[in-house]
Scaffold this active site. Structure first.
Site, PDB file in Angstrom:
ATOM      1  N   TYR A 170       0.841  -1.182   0.000  1.00 59.34           N
ATOM      2  CA  TYR A 170       0.000   0.000   0.000  1.00 59.34           C
ATOM      3  C   TYR A 170       0.886   1.245   0.000  1.00 59.34           C
ATOM      4  CZ  TYR A 170      -3.496  -3.528   1.115  1.00 59.34           C
ATOM      5  OH  TYR A 170      -4.304  -4.642   1.079  1.00 59.34           O
ATOM      6  N   CYS A 345      -7.701 -23.234   3.197  1.00 61.80           N
ATOM      7  CA  CYS A 345      -8.123 -23.582   1.831  1.00 61.80           C
ATOM      8  C   CYS A 345      -8.283 -22.342   0.963  1.00 61.80           C
ATOM      9  CB  CYS A 345      -9.425 -24.369   1.856  1.00 61.80           C
ATOM     10  SG  CYS A 345     -10.872 -23.378   2.323  1.00 61.80           S
ATOM     11  N   CYS A 349     -12.576 -17.158   1.979  1.00 67.21           N
ATOM     12  CA  CYS A 349     -12.074 -15.875   2.470  1.00 67.21           C
ATOM     13  C   CYS A 349     -11.347 -15.090   1.384  1.00 67.21           C
ATOM     14  CB  CYS A 349     -11.175 -16.087   3.687  1.00 67.21           C
ATOM     15  SG  CYS A 349      -9.837 -17.271   3.432  1.00 67.21           S
ATOM     16  N   GLU A 413     -22.649 -44.572   6.011  1.00 69.67           N
ATOM     17  CA  GLU A 413     -21.497 -44.427   5.126  1.00 69.67           C
ATOM     18  C   GLU A 413     -21.114 -45.794   4.579  1.00 69.67           C
ATOM     19  OE1 GLU A 413     -18.245 -43.912   2.993  1.00 69.67           O
ATOM     20  OE2 GLU A 413     -19.496 -42.228   3.646  1.00 69.67           O
ATOM     21  N   GLN A 421     -14.038 -37.711   0.371  1.00 69.59           N
ATOM     22  CA  GLN A 421     -12.999 -37.216  -0.523  1.00 69.59           C
ATOM     23  C   GLN A 421     -12.220 -36.058   0.083  1.00 69.59           C
ATOM     24  OE1 GLN A 421     -14.391 -36.626  -4.587  1.00 69.59           O
ATOM     25  NE2 GLN A 421     -15.750 -38.377  -4.367  1.00 69.59           N
ATOM     26  N   VAL A 458     -26.645 -47.273   1.548  1.00 66.93           N
ATOM     27  CA  VAL A 458     -28.062 -46.909   1.589  1.00 66.93           C
ATOM     28  C   VAL A 458     -28.768 -47.494   0.367  1.00 66.93           C
ATOM     29  CG1 VAL A 458     -29.717 -45.007   1.510  1.00 66.93           C
ATOM     30  CG2 VAL A 458     -27.678 -44.830   2.944  1.00 66.93           C
TER      31      VAL A 458
END
Length: 646
Positions: A170, A345, A349, A413, A421, A458
């Site tokens: 800056y 990650c 943000c 699960e 993943q 499931v």
């Protein structure tokens, strides 16, 4: 763990802070177009104060009306005082202390072409014939006065602390750095002259605030990637000057947005935790001034160690409090295990801040960021049994939010472990924290007493046994198979199997696909191979990767000697080579193994959907089961769905 220093008070001039944790200035896009405080911004700050933080700073706040870009806070005119007073009142009412970061943005102001860019020396604009002019002496004088007037307004608005931003490329930093400052007048040349503008700003601020009000200064430890830029020795010398002029605390950051060093400003998971702490320690030691350590400090034990070892007097914990506004309270209560960890990650943000598609920042770990009031947990009056299919991050998030609201989740699960993943992605280089976060999420779900059934696929029959009121499908995605000749040869595998350790790679390897997964798997395997080549059909690698992670990953690939080919379509796989069409030229790349990383597609669940439709059971599809995307989307969708289940 008991904390001897982290949650101890510290007194600076006339101000006492209840602990050593600072919530820093971070861009949010929550201000109005014309730079006023919003209720959204107040709620966002107040939530972190309620969470136990000792000192909360505003995001950068423009001091000079001619250089105050839209959508950033401003303190450049008296009209901004009432809104800023509402912010400080909210912080004080919740038991915190409020700081304002005074900012003159320099080149960063270019985001708003109606505003003036104030730089020390002329700078050509790439791709044009235009050159940005150097600041005139009159402009420099006006800017100094603007800092002083902004300080006066900060006092009227009820701030407890002022921070002068002298880093990150800056205007003040640009004057200080010989890389940017090539002036020959009294504001250029030797360090004393390059520091002149900054010292004048500091003196103007100090004159307009009470004697007992602390003045912080954010600095870069040194210039990265800028040849002939500032050294840490020059920074130390400048900090001594600043201390004499009235600065009390040094907030030691790092990075600039004119080079790849921008990665240090919002450091991704690729950079080590606490990577800048030793710089802070040296500056503290050689200046004798109070110092704040900054840079991937996301664990209370880590923060305590920094203070115990006298490397700093306070610590910035920023994104970790975006991920979990209760970070401080949980640590103080000895519930560190329940902290929702920032994993660097950058998806919500930083990528969210620079994105034109996101209205304001968000967080993969905390979709309530910027929606604090809207996402306040509301208990249900009609508890429902909800079957969640899939134990990845989307399914775990859904199950835990359901539990918080008083519903009865049953999570099934198909594999033997939770995390999906997200945990697999944590096998890639430098991403161990991602795997740790996925596993911790699963452990937290167990602690909360959620009915979790592993190794349970499931099926319509299972749904008939459980008899849920609603079903959430979060079964994720699977790798897309190559549809070319030779794709079924025994030496051809996919990125998921490689990262999971099911397939070892050696010799020469070709990775087909230059997106995030392809790049990470190439780096993952390179140590066990003679050479690795990435083949990408687009004109650029890492198009699905955020800017800062892209910098780190591409640097690592270069250091590892991984070869990359773009604009190349894979058309055939042979026993010992991959055939590519490279802009009309057919080439063969010798190889012993081929790793496909061309993307993922949703897993099939037509039978589940058909059964639920027939039985009148509402079905919700989230995450990669809906469409393969980033984890940010999966967690956000889980929260949106839960809010709709009444």
């Amino acid at each position: 763990m008991s904390y001897k220093y982290l949650f101890n008070p510290i007194k600076i001039r006339g101000l006492e802070l209840k602990n050593r944790i600072v919530f820093p200035a971070m861009g949010t896009k929550m201000a109005t177009e014309d730079k006023f405080v919003t209720k959204q911004l107040i709620d966002y700050q107040a939530e972190r104060v309620k969470g136990g933080c000792g000192l909360n700073f505003t995001e950068v706040c423009s001091v000079y009306s001619k250089a105050a870009p839209k959508k950033f806070l401003a303190i450049s005119e008296d009209k901004y005082i009432p809104g800023l007073k509402e912010l400080t009142d909210a912080i004080h009412e919740n038991g915190g202390k409020a700081g304002v970061q005074l900012w003159l943005g320099g080149l960063a102001v270019g985001s708003d072409q109606t505003q003036m860019i104030i730089i020390p020396s002329p700078m050509p604009v790439p791709g044009t014939e235009y050159t940005l002019p150097e600041a005139s002496l009159d402009t420099i004088k006006e800017a100094v006065e603007a800092f002083g007037e902004a300080a006066r307004r900060a006092v009227e608005a009820g701030f407890d602390v002022i921070e002068f931003h002298a880093g990150h490329n800056y205007t003040p930093h640009s004057f200080l750095s010989p890389y940017f400052n090539r002036r020959t007048d009294e504001y250029g040349g030797e360090l004393k002259n390059r520091a002149r503008f900054l010292i004048e700003c500091i003196e103007a601020i100090r004159k307009n605030i009470p004697e007992d009000m602390p003045l912080f200064m954010r600095i870069d430890a040194h210039d990265d990637y800028l040849e002939g830029g500032l050294t840490i020795e020059e920074i130390i010398e400048f900090c001594k000057m600043a201390g004499m002029a009235g600065v009390d605390v040094l907030d030691v950051s790092r990075g600039n947005f004119s080079s790849a060093a921008i990665k240090y400003e919002v450091p991704p998971i690729d950079l080590p935790r606490g990577f800048n702490v030793e710089n802070a320690a040296r500056i503290r030691r050689e200046t004798g001034m109070l110092t704040i350590a900054v840079g991937r400090i996301n664990d209370p034990h880590q923060a305590e160690d920094i203070l115990t070892e006298e490397k700093a007097d306070m610590v910035v914990i920023g994104r970790a409090q975006l991920a979990d506004p209760e970070f401080c309270n949980k640590a103080m209560a000895g519930k560190e295990y329940s902290i929702v960890r920032c994993i660097g990650c950058n998806q919500g943000c930083y990528d969210g801040f620079v994105s034109t598609e996101m209205p304001f920042i968000t967080c993969l770990r905390n979709p309530a960021l910027g929606r604090e009031e809207e996402y306040r947990v509301v208990m249900t009056a009609t508890p429902k049994k909800v079957l969640v299919a899939g134990g990845g991050v989307a399914g775990l998030e859904a199950a835990m939010q359901l539990k918080k609201r008083g519903h009865v989740p049953v999570l099934c699960e198909a594999s033997s472990s939770l995390g999906g993943q997200f945990a697999l992605a944590g096998e890639a280089p430098r991403k161990a924290e991602m795997k740790e976060a996925a596993l911790a999420m699963g452990a937290q779900a167990v602690r909360e007493g959620i009915d979790i059934r592993l190794n349970t696929l499931v099926t319509p029959e299972l749904i008939g046994e459980i008899k849920p009121d609603e079903v959430i499908i979060a079964i994720g995605s699977m790798p897309i198979k190559l549809q070319i000749s030779g794709a079924n040869l025994p030496h051809v595998t996919n990125s998921h199997d490689v990262l999971a350790g099911k397939q070892k790679i050696s010799g020469k390897a070709v990775v087909i696909g230059g997106g995030l997964v392809g790049l990470e798997v190439a780096e993952y395997i390179h140590k066990n191979t003679d050479n690795v080549t990435i083949v990408e059909m687009l004109d650029k690698l890492a198009k699905d990767l955020g800017d800062l992670r892209s910098i780190c990953v591409m640097e690592s690939l270069y250091a590892a000697g991984v070869k990359t080919i773009t604009n190349a379509k894979c058309i055939e796989i042979k026993e010992n080579a991959v055939v590519v069409d490279r802009m009309g030229n057919i080439e063969e790349i010798p190889c012993d193994y081929v790793v496909s990383a061309v993307g993922a597609k949703s897993r099939g669940f037509a039978d589940i959907r058909e059964y639920c439709s027939k039985e009148g059971i509402p079905v919700h599809i989230i995450g990669d089961a809906l469409r393969a995307r980033r984890a940010l989307n999966a967690v956000a969708e889980a929260n949106e769905v839960i809010r709709r289940i009444s």
